[in-house]
Design a protein around this motif. Structure first.
Motif, PDB file in Angstrom:
ATOM      1  N   ASP A  34      34.529  46.762  35.035  1.00  0.00           N
ATOM      2  CA  ASP A  34      33.714  46.134  36.074  1.00  0.00           C
ATOM      3  C   ASP A  34      33.537  44.635  35.873  1.00  0.00           C
ATOM      4  O   ASP A  34      33.143  43.922  36.805  1.00  0.00           O
ATOM      5  CB  ASP A  34      32.331  46.801  36.143  1.00  0.00           C
ATOM      6  CG  ASP A  34      32.396  48.232  36.635  1.00  0.00           C
ATOM      7  OD1 ASP A  34      33.389  48.574  37.311  1.00  0.00           O
ATOM      8  OD2 ASP A  34      31.472  49.010  36.345  1.00  0.00           O
ATOM      9  N   GLU A  35      33.811  44.145  34.676  1.00  0.00           N
ATOM     10  CA  GLU A  35      33.647  42.714  34.411  1.00  0.00           C
ATOM     11  C   GLU A  35      34.789  41.876  34.987  1.00  0.00           C
ATOM     12  O   GLU A  35      34.644  40.666  35.153  1.00  0.00           O
ATOM     13  CB  GLU A  35      33.535  42.473  32.903  1.00  0.00           C
ATOM     14  CG  GLU A  35      32.271  43.029  32.283  1.00  0.00           C
ATOM     15  CD  GLU A  35      32.176  42.727  30.798  1.00  0.00           C
ATOM     16  OE1 GLU A  35      32.037  41.548  30.441  1.00  0.00           O
ATOM     17  OE2 GLU A  35      32.254  43.689  29.991  1.00  0.00           O
ATOM     18  N   PHE A  36      35.896  42.505  35.283  1.00  0.00           N
ATOM     19  CA  PHE A  36      37.025  41.760  35.836  1.00  0.00           C
ATOM     20  C   PHE A  36      36.794  41.515  37.322  1.00  0.00           C
ATOM     21  O   PHE A  36      36.603  42.465  38.093  1.00  0.00           O
ATOM     22  CB  PHE A  36      38.331  42.537  35.636  1.00  0.00           C
ATOM     23  CG  PHE A  36      38.731  42.702  34.198  1.00  0.00           C
ATOM     24  CD1 PHE A  36      39.248  41.636  33.487  1.00  0.00           C
ATOM     25  CD2 PHE A  36      38.577  43.920  33.550  1.00  0.00           C
ATOM     26  CE1 PHE A  36      39.625  41.775  32.155  1.00  0.00           C
ATOM     27  CE2 PHE A  36      38.941  44.082  32.228  1.00  0.00           C
ATOM     28  CZ  PHE A  36      39.464  42.995  31.528  1.00  0.00           C
ATOM     29  N   LEU A  37      36.810  40.249  37.727  1.00  0.00           N
ATOM     30  CA  LEU A  37      36.627  39.891  39.127  1.00  0.00           C
ATOM     31  C   LEU A  37      37.974  39.486  39.719  1.00  0.00           C
ATOM     32  O   LEU A  37      38.445  38.367  39.519  1.00  0.00           O
ATOM     33  CB  LEU A  37      35.610  38.745  39.252  1.00  0.00           C
ATOM     34  CG  LEU A  37      34.209  39.052  38.695  1.00  0.00           C
ATOM     35  CD1 LEU A  37      33.299  37.843  38.871  1.00  0.00           C
ATOM     36  CD2 LEU A  37      33.615  40.280  39.381  1.00  0.00           C
ATOM     37  N   LEU A  38      38.582  40.421  40.413  1.00  0.00           N
ATOM     38  CA  LEU A  38      39.905  40.237  41.005  1.00  0.00           C
ATOM     39  C   LEU A  38      39.802  40.637  42.474  1.00  0.00           C
ATOM     40  O   LEU A  38      38.852  41.306  42.881  1.00  0.00           O
ATOM     41  CB  LEU A  38      40.930  41.126  40.288  1.00  0.00           C
ATOM     42  CG  LEU A  38      41.042  40.995  38.767  1.00  0.00           C
ATOM     43  CD1 LEU A  38      41.997  42.050  38.229  1.00  0.00           C
ATOM     44  CD2 LEU A  38      41.515  39.616  38.372  1.00  0.00           C
ATOM     45  N   PRO A  39      40.766  40.299  43.318  1.00  0.00           N
ATOM     46  CA  PRO A  39      41.973  39.545  43.009  1.00  0.00           C
ATOM     47  C   PRO A  39      41.758  38.050  43.266  1.00  0.00           C
ATOM     48  O   PRO A  39      40.735  37.629  43.780  1.00  0.00           O
ATOM     49  CB  PRO A  39      42.978  40.110  44.007  1.00  0.00           C
ATOM     50  CG  PRO A  39      42.130  40.368  45.218  1.00  0.00           C
ATOM     51  CD  PRO A  39      40.779  40.798  44.703  1.00  0.00           C
ATOM     52  N   ASN A  40      42.790  37.269  42.957  1.00  0.00           N
ATOM     53  CA  ASN A  40      42.816  35.850  43.278  1.00  0.00           C
ATOM     54  C   ASN A  40      44.267  35.424  43.397  1.00  0.00           C
ATOM     55  O   ASN A  40      45.171  36.243  43.319  1.00  0.00           O
ATOM     56  CB  ASN A  40      42.058  35.030  42.229  1.00  0.00           C
ATOM     57  CG  ASN A  40      42.573  35.287  40.811  1.00  0.00           C
ATOM     58  OD1 ASN A  40      43.746  35.073  40.525  1.00  0.00           O
ATOM     59  ND2 ASN A  40      41.693  35.754  39.924  1.00  0.00           N
ATOM     60  N   GLU A  41      44.499  34.141  43.592  1.00  0.00           N
ATOM     61  CA  GLU A  41      45.877  33.674  43.796  1.00  0.00           C
ATOM     62  C   GLU A  41      46.723  33.762  42.543  1.00  0.00           C
ATOM     63  O   GLU A  41      47.944  33.659  42.594  1.00  0.00           O
ATOM     64  CB  GLU A  41      45.862  32.228  44.296  1.00  0.00           C
ATOM     65  CG  GLU A  41      45.247  31.240  43.320  1.00  0.00           C
ATOM     66  CD  GLU A  41      45.190  29.837  43.864  1.00  0.00           C
ATOM     67  OE1 GLU A  41      44.915  28.923  43.065  1.00  0.00           O
ATOM     68  OE2 GLU A  41      45.431  29.656  45.070  1.00  0.00           O
ATOM     69  N   GLU A  42      46.070  33.985  41.383  1.00  0.00           N
ATOM     70  CA  GLU A  42      46.798  34.053  40.121  1.00  0.00           C
ATOM     71  C   GLU A  42      47.132  35.491  39.712  1.00  0.00           C
ATOM     72  O   GLU A  42      48.237  35.777  39.271  1.00  0.00           O
ATOM     73  CB  GLU A  42      45.955  33.399  39.009  1.00  0.00           C
ATOM     74  CG  GLU A  42      45.613  31.944  39.233  1.00  0.00           C
ATOM     75  CD  GLU A  42      46.756  31.022  38.886  1.00  0.00           C
ATOM     76  OE1 GLU A  42      47.673  31.461  38.165  1.00  0.00           O
ATOM     77  OE2 GLU A  42      46.738  29.872  39.354  1.00  0.00           O
TER      78      GLU A  42
END
Length: 220
Positions: free
Chosen positions: A131-139
Protein backbone atom coordinates in the motif's frame (compact mmCIF):
# COMPACT_ATOMS: atom_id res chain seq x y z
CA UNK A 1 11.01 21.45 -21.26
CA UNK A 2 13.94 21.63 -18.85
CA UNK A 3 17.21 20.27 -20.23
CA UNK A 4 18.87 17.88 -17.77
CA UNK A 5 22.61 18.53 -17.31
CA UNK A 6 24.90 16.00 -15.61
CA UNK A 7 28.56 15.91 -14.59
CA UNK A 8 30.91 14.01 -16.89
CA UNK A 9 33.98 12.01 -15.83
CA UNK A 10 37.00 10.17 -17.15
CA UNK A 11 37.40 6.43 -16.53
CA UNK A 12 39.06 7.12 -13.15
CA UNK A 13 35.94 8.97 -11.95
CA UNK A 14 37.60 12.40 -12.16
CA UNK A 15 35.19 15.10 -13.24
CA UNK A 16 36.04 16.61 -16.61
CA UNK A 17 32.98 18.74 -17.34
CA UNK A 18 29.22 18.67 -17.83
CA UNK A 19 26.89 17.65 -20.65
CA UNK A 20 23.22 17.13 -21.32
CA UNK A 21 21.67 13.77 -20.57
CA UNK A 22 21.09 13.27 -24.28
CA UNK A 23 24.73 13.95 -25.14
CA UNK A 24 26.23 11.64 -22.50
CA UNK A 25 24.37 8.74 -24.10
CA UNK A 26 25.01 9.86 -27.64
CA UNK A 27 28.75 10.38 -27.05
CA UNK A 28 29.25 7.61 -24.49
CA UNK A 29 30.45 9.89 -21.68
CA UNK A 30 30.88 8.64 -18.13
CA UNK A 31 28.37 10.15 -15.69
CA UNK A 32 26.84 9.40 -12.27
CA UNK A 33 23.61 7.63 -11.36
CA UNK A 34 21.73 6.67 -8.22
CA UNK A 35 20.44 3.10 -7.78
CA UNK A 36 18.39 1.79 -4.87
CA UNK A 37 17.29 -1.80 -4.36
CA UNK A 38 14.39 -2.51 -2.00
CA UNK A 39 14.81 -5.71 0.00
CA UNK A 40 12.79 -7.33 2.75
CA UNK A 41 13.14 -10.49 4.81
CA UNK A 42 10.13 -12.66 5.55
CA UNK A 43 10.57 -15.69 7.81
CA UNK A 44 14.28 -15.78 7.04
CA UNK A 45 13.87 -15.46 3.26
CA UNK A 46 15.08 -12.32 1.47
CA UNK A 47 13.01 -10.76 -1.31
CA UNK A 48 13.90 -8.07 -3.86
CA UNK A 49 11.42 -5.55 -5.24
CA UNK A 50 11.63 -4.70 -8.94
CA UNK A 51 9.85 -1.93 -10.80
CA UNK A 52 8.00 -2.44 -14.07
CA UNK A 53 9.11 0.32 -16.38
CA UNK A 54 6.36 2.33 -18.04
CA UNK A 55 5.52 1.45 -21.63
CA UNK A 56 6.12 5.14 -22.37
CA UNK A 57 9.81 4.94 -21.41
CA UNK A 58 12.28 5.37 -24.24
CA UNK A 59 14.62 2.75 -22.81
CA UNK A 60 13.50 -0.78 -21.86
CA UNK A 61 9.73 -0.03 -21.84
CA UNK A 62 7.65 -2.56 -19.92
CA UNK A 63 10.66 -4.48 -18.56
CA UNK A 64 11.48 -5.35 -14.95
CA UNK A 65 14.28 -3.23 -13.52
CA UNK A 66 16.11 -1.94 -10.43
CA UNK A 67 13.67 -0.87 -7.70
CA UNK A 68 14.45 2.82 -8.29
CA UNK A 69 17.20 4.50 -10.28
CA UNK A 70 18.04 7.68 -12.14
CA UNK A 71 20.70 10.15 -13.21
CA UNK A 72 22.36 12.53 -10.76
CA UNK A 73 22.26 16.06 -12.17
CA UNK A 74 25.24 18.42 -12.16
CA UNK A 75 24.24 20.02 -8.86
CA UNK A 76 23.38 16.80 -7.00
CA UNK A 77 25.28 14.46 -4.67
CA UNK A 78 24.52 10.78 -4.19
CA UNK A 79 22.34 11.64 -1.19
CA UNK A 80 20.10 13.75 -3.41
CA UNK A 81 19.31 10.64 -5.43
CA UNK A 82 16.89 9.52 -2.73
CA UNK A 83 14.31 11.65 -4.60
CA UNK A 84 14.08 8.79 -7.11
CA UNK A 85 12.21 6.68 -4.56
CA UNK A 86 9.59 9.40 -4.26
CA UNK A 87 9.37 10.17 -7.96
CA UNK A 88 9.22 6.58 -9.19
CA UNK A 89 7.62 4.66 -6.32
CA UNK A 90 5.92 7.31 -4.19
CA UNK A 91 8.01 6.33 -1.14
CA UNK A 92 9.08 8.99 1.37
CA UNK A 93 12.53 7.80 2.46
CA UNK A 94 15.43 9.65 4.06
CA UNK A 95 18.97 9.00 2.90
CA UNK A 96 20.15 7.91 6.36
CA UNK A 97 17.80 4.92 6.11
CA UNK A 98 19.69 3.59 3.09
CA UNK A 99 22.68 1.25 3.14
CA UNK A 100 25.44 2.46 0.82
CA UNK A 101 26.80 -0.53 -1.11
CA UNK A 102 29.39 1.53 -2.97
CA UNK A 103 30.05 2.80 -6.49
CA UNK A 104 29.75 0.32 -9.35
CA UNK A 105 30.81 0.91 -12.95
CA UNK A 106 28.12 0.19 -15.49
CA UNK A 107 28.87 0.09 -19.20
CA UNK A 108 26.11 -0.70 -21.69
CA UNK A 109 26.62 -0.18 -25.40
CA UNK A 110 23.77 -0.54 -27.89
CA UNK A 111 23.28 0.87 -31.41
CA UNK A 112 22.79 4.62 -31.06
CA UNK A 113 22.93 4.53 -27.27
CA UNK A 114 25.83 4.14 -24.84
CA UNK A 115 25.33 4.22 -21.08
CA UNK A 116 28.53 4.55 -19.04
CA UNK A 117 27.72 5.12 -15.39
CA UNK A 118 29.38 5.41 -12.03
CA UNK A 119 26.38 4.04 -10.15
CA UNK A 120 26.01 4.94 -6.47
CA UNK A 121 24.22 1.78 -5.37
CA UNK A 122 22.11 1.65 -2.21
CA UNK A 123 19.91 -0.78 -0.33
CA UNK A 124 16.70 -0.10 1.55
CA UNK A 125 15.82 -3.00 3.81
CA UNK A 126 13.24 -1.61 6.22
CA UNK A 127 9.73 -3.13 6.34
CA UNK A 128 7.42 -2.00 3.56
CA UNK A 129 3.87 -2.82 2.45
CA UNK A 130 2.28 -2.88 -0.99
CA UNK A 131 0.00 0.00 0.00
CA UNK A 132 2.97 2.35 0.38
CA UNK A 133 3.71 2.28 -3.34
CA UNK A 134 1.98 5.17 -5.12
CA UNK A 135 1.68 4.20 -8.77
CA UNK A 136 1.32 4.65 -11.68
CA UNK A 137 3.32 7.53 -13.15
CA UNK A 138 5.25 8.32 -16.31
CA UNK A 139 8.24 6.35 -15.01
CA UNK A 140 6.81 3.19 -13.48
CA UNK A 141 3.67 1.17 -14.18
CA UNK A 142 4.02 -1.54 -11.54
CA UNK A 143 6.03 -3.24 -8.82
CA UNK A 144 6.80 -6.91 -8.11
CA UNK A 145 8.97 -8.87 -5.75
CA UNK A 146 10.95 -12.07 -6.13
CA UNK A 147 13.16 -14.18 -3.89
CA UNK A 148 16.70 -12.80 -3.66
CA UNK A 149 18.24 -16.23 -4.27
CA UNK A 150 16.05 -16.86 -7.31
CA UNK A 151 17.04 -13.51 -8.79
CA UNK A 152 20.71 -14.31 -8.16
CA UNK A 153 20.33 -17.76 -9.75
CA UNK A 154 18.74 -16.20 -12.84
CA UNK A 155 21.83 -14.10 -13.58
CA UNK A 156 24.13 -17.02 -12.79
CA UNK A 157 22.24 -19.00 -15.48
CA UNK A 158 21.16 -21.60 -12.96
CA UNK A 159 17.47 -21.17 -13.83
CA UNK A 160 15.61 -19.98 -16.93
CA UNK A 161 12.72 -18.22 -15.16
CA UNK A 162 11.75 -17.03 -11.67
CA UNK A 163 8.51 -16.37 -9.83
CA UNK A 164 7.44 -12.73 -9.40
CA UNK A 165 4.35 -11.32 -7.72
CA UNK A 166 2.93 -7.84 -7.32
CA UNK A 167 0.75 -5.48 -9.34
CA UNK A 168 0.71 -3.08 -12.25
CA UNK A 169 -1.65 -0.64 -13.95
CA UNK A 170 -2.73 -1.05 -17.57
CA UNK A 171 -3.17 1.78 -20.08
CA UNK A 172 -6.69 2.41 -18.81
CA UNK A 173 -5.47 2.78 -15.21
CA UNK A 174 -6.87 -0.57 -14.07
CA UNK A 175 -4.86 -2.33 -11.37
CA UNK A 176 -3.81 -5.84 -12.36
CA UNK A 177 -2.38 -8.46 -10.01
CA UNK A 178 0.77 -10.22 -11.14
CA UNK A 179 1.69 -13.76 -10.13
CA UNK A 180 3.78 -15.49 -12.78
CA UNK A 181 7.10 -16.89 -13.92
CA UNK A 182 9.34 -14.30 -15.58
CA UNK A 183 11.97 -15.12 -18.18
CA UNK A 184 15.35 -13.41 -18.34
CA UNK A 185 14.34 -11.39 -21.41
CA UNK A 186 11.61 -9.72 -19.33
CA UNK A 187 14.26 -7.91 -17.29
CA UNK A 188 16.19 -4.79 -18.29
CA UNK A 189 19.26 -6.10 -20.15
CA UNK A 190 21.92 -4.85 -17.77
CA UNK A 191 25.08 -6.89 -18.09
CA UNK A 192 24.94 -10.05 -15.98
CA UNK A 193 28.27 -9.19 -14.36
CA UNK A 194 26.76 -5.93 -13.08
CA UNK A 195 23.77 -7.72 -11.55
CA UNK A 196 26.05 -10.33 -9.98
CA UNK A 197 28.51 -7.82 -8.48
CA UNK A 198 25.65 -5.85 -6.89
CA UNK A 199 23.96 -9.01 -5.59
CA UNK A 200 27.21 -10.25 -4.05
CA UNK A 201 27.62 -6.96 -2.18
CA UNK A 202 23.98 -7.12 -1.14
CA UNK A 203 24.50 -10.64 0.18
CA UNK A 204 27.38 -9.45 2.37
CA UNK A 205 25.03 -6.97 4.04
CA UNK A 206 22.22 -9.50 4.46
CA UNK A 207 24.57 -12.07 6.03
CA UNK A 208 26.01 -9.45 8.36
CA UNK A 209 22.53 -8.42 9.43
CA UNK A 210 21.53 -12.06 10.01
CA UNK A 211 24.65 -12.71 12.12
CA UNK A 212 24.04 -9.57 14.19
CA UNK A 213 20.47 -10.65 14.83
CA UNK A 214 21.58 -14.18 15.78
CA UNK A 215 24.25 -12.86 18.15
CA UNK A 216 21.74 -10.52 19.77
CA UNK A 217 19.23 -13.33 20.30
CA UNK A 218 21.89 -15.55 21.82
CA UNK A 219 22.93 -12.82 24.24
CA UNK A 220 19.48 -12.22 25.71
Amino acid sequence: MKIEVVKTFDEQHKQIGTATREDVHKLGLWHEAFHCWLVEEVAGTAYIYLQIRSENKKDFPGLLDISAAGHLTADESAADGVRELKEELGLSVIYDDLVNLGIFTYNCVRPGFTDREFAHVHLYDLPISWDEFLLPNEEVSGIVKTKYQDFYDLWLDRVAAIHVEGFMFDAAGKRICIDKMALRNEFAPHDASFYISVLQKMEEHLLKKTNERRNFNESV
